[in-house]
Design a protein around this motif. Structure first.
Motif, PDB file in Angstrom:
ATOM      1  N   THR A  69      -4.499  -3.669   4.785  1.00 40.11           N
ATOM      2  CA  THR A  69      -5.414  -3.653   3.646  1.00 40.11           C
ATOM      3  C   THR A  69      -6.337  -4.859   3.768  1.00 40.11           C
ATOM      4  O   THR A  69      -5.878  -5.964   4.024  1.00 40.11           O
ATOM      5  CB  THR A  69      -4.615  -3.721   2.328  1.00 40.11           C
ATOM      6  N   ASP A  78      -4.019  -2.972  -5.586  1.00 40.96           N
ATOM      7  CA  ASP A  78      -3.408  -3.261  -4.284  1.00 40.96           C
ATOM      8  C   ASP A  78      -4.207  -4.402  -3.662  1.00 40.96           C
ATOM      9  O   ASP A  78      -5.428  -4.465  -3.799  1.00 40.96           O
ATOM     10  CB  ASP A  78      -3.464  -2.002  -3.394  1.00 40.96           C
ATOM     11  N   SER A 102       0.838  -1.211   0.000  1.00 43.17           N
ATOM     12  CA  SER A 102       0.000   0.000   0.000  1.00 43.17           C
ATOM     13  C   SER A 102       0.868   1.255   0.000  1.00 43.17           C
ATOM     14  O   SER A 102       0.504   2.268  -0.605  1.00 43.17           O
ATOM     15  CB  SER A 102      -0.927  -0.003   1.211  1.00 43.17           C
TER      16      SER A 102
END
Ligand SMILES: Nc1nc2c(ncn2[C@@H]2O[C@H](COP(=O)(O)OP(=O)(O)OP(=O)(O)O)[C@@H](O)[C@H]2O)c(=O)[nH]1
Ligand SMILES: [Mg+2]
Ligand SMILES: [Zn+2]
Length: 373
Positions: free
Chosen positions: A251, A267, A223
């Motif tokens: 995440t 991502d 990230s």
């Protein structure tokens, strides 16, 4: 290869990677709006149509018929609804690639990570100076990277290994050379989301490729790299103290972004386990173990397993010290795992067929949140 132009504000459909391969398929469906899946959450899809973001659900027909539900990166055709309204996905366009792993749930079903990707970036963190060797092994492990490379070759997509946090490691170049030698033929680049090292080159590689996906363990800086490439804090990043804590990830869902310099980046949450998916007619890691495949052409027996067969060119190469024993051992392990996986999939499919014939439609998992650390 497609070159996506830099963008100013809202991305157009072409900035999102809607190349002619998809446009031509879409032409057959008048009245539906093409869009790309930018994220998935609890069975609900977030689409970008090039003019707006829309929430969407799958049509009942697709729920029943799709073997692999859409995932981030997919191009779909949806009903034309007014701004902001919930829409319905009517069709999923044929994919150029699908990056999958074995699901972490007991079914072991393939889990889609990202669709229509051209480049997969396997991110590892370089050990900070003075870190204990165990931490290094956990971070940059060639055997673990090979598992990713195998799945990337199957997708199929181009692979690139990124050794991040180069700002913390004074012998990054040596580590890069070592890893390149251990992997045999895959490029390894040192980068730093913190200092910006290698970012311009990475930007150019993604823009030239089309769609890239970041994969790797939690805390390696996926990230942070995303934010650096976007030049804004789009994704939350882990706090430094918890970066090494296993089982925690910052995440929680896959998310697709259009980069200001062109290209698309996905991502993903950190993955601890990376199970392989066996494909019936797949390349079986040939791209990953290409030097071993090339040598195997010279083995005496066509079906040589490179164990104790006479006239084995692979074992001869190991004896000469050209290929490490560990690398060959890993090939054997991957093959065993794939054989087991194929057998499992066979019986799972037979069970599913029986279930379907009893008239019960299976509802596919949307595959939104990731479920491991
Ligand atoms: N020194 C240094 N720290 C970095 C770098 N990249 C990331 N970090 C730090 O590493 C920690 C984890 O970064 P994240 O970007 O959240 O890692 P991630 O791979 O996205 O982790 P998950 O979302 O859990 O999979 C954060 O504290 C970052 O500040 C880098 O290049 N150098
Ligand atoms: Mg992250
Ligand atoms: Zn052999």
């Amino acid at each position: 290869m497609q070159c996506l132009q830099p963008i100013e504000s809202e991305p157009s459909l072409s900035d999102l990677g809607f190349v002619s391969f998809f446009a031509e398929q879409a032409r057959a469906f008048a009245g539906l709006v093409p869009a790309r899946v930018v994220s998935v959450e609890r069975g609900e899809f977030i689409l970008h149509t090039g003019t707006a973001r829309k929430r969407a659900v799958l049509s009942g027909k697709l729920l029943d018929s799709l073997s692999t539900p859409p995932c981030v990166g997919d191009f779909v055709l949806a009903l034309d609804t007014s701004e902001g309204a919930l829409t319905r996905i009517e069709h999923v366009l044929e994919r150029t690639s699908l990056f999958q792993r074995k699901s972490v749930d007991p079914s072991g079903r393939p889990q889609s990570i990202a669709a229509n990707i051209d480049l997969a970036l396997v991110v590892c963190a370089l050990p900070p100076d003075g870190a204990d060797p165990h931490a290094y092994h956990h971070g940059v492990n060639p055997r673990r990277i090979e598992r990713y490379l195998h799945a990337i070759a199957e997708a199929p997509a181009r692979a690139l290994v990124l050794l991040n946090k180069a700002d913390l490691c004074s012998d990054a170049e040596r580590r890069v050379a070592e890893l390149e030698a251990a992997l045999g033929g895959v490029e390894v680049w040192p980068v730093s989301a913190e200092s910006g090292l290698g970012i311009e080159r990475l930007e150019a590689a993604i823009a030239a490729s089309g769609t890239a996906v970041l994969v790797g363990s939690s805390g390696v800086g996926k990230s942070s790299l995303t934010n650096r490439l976007l030049d804004r804090a789009a994704q939350p990043v882990g706090d430094v103290r918890s970066a090494d804590t296993r089982g925690r990830h910052t995440t929680t869902r896959r998310e697709l972004f259009v980069l200001p310099q062109g290209g698309v980046l996905i991502d993903t949450p950190g993955m601890r386990e990376f199970g392989l998916v066996a494909h019936e007619d797949a390349a079986q890691g040939e791209a990953v173990f290409s030097e071993i495949e090339a040598l195997a052409q010279h083995c005496h027996f066509r079906d040589c397993r490179h164990r104790d067969e006479p006239g084995c060119a692979v074992r001869a190469s190991v004896a000469r010290g050209e290929i490490s024993e560990a690398r060959l051992e890993h090939v054997h392990k991957l093959e065993k795992e794939l054989a087991w996986q194929r057998a499992q999939q066979g019986s799972a499919e037979r069970r599913a067929t029986r279930k379907r014939s009893k008239g019960r439609a299976r509802s596919p998992r949307a595959g939104g949140d990731d479920d491991d650390g």
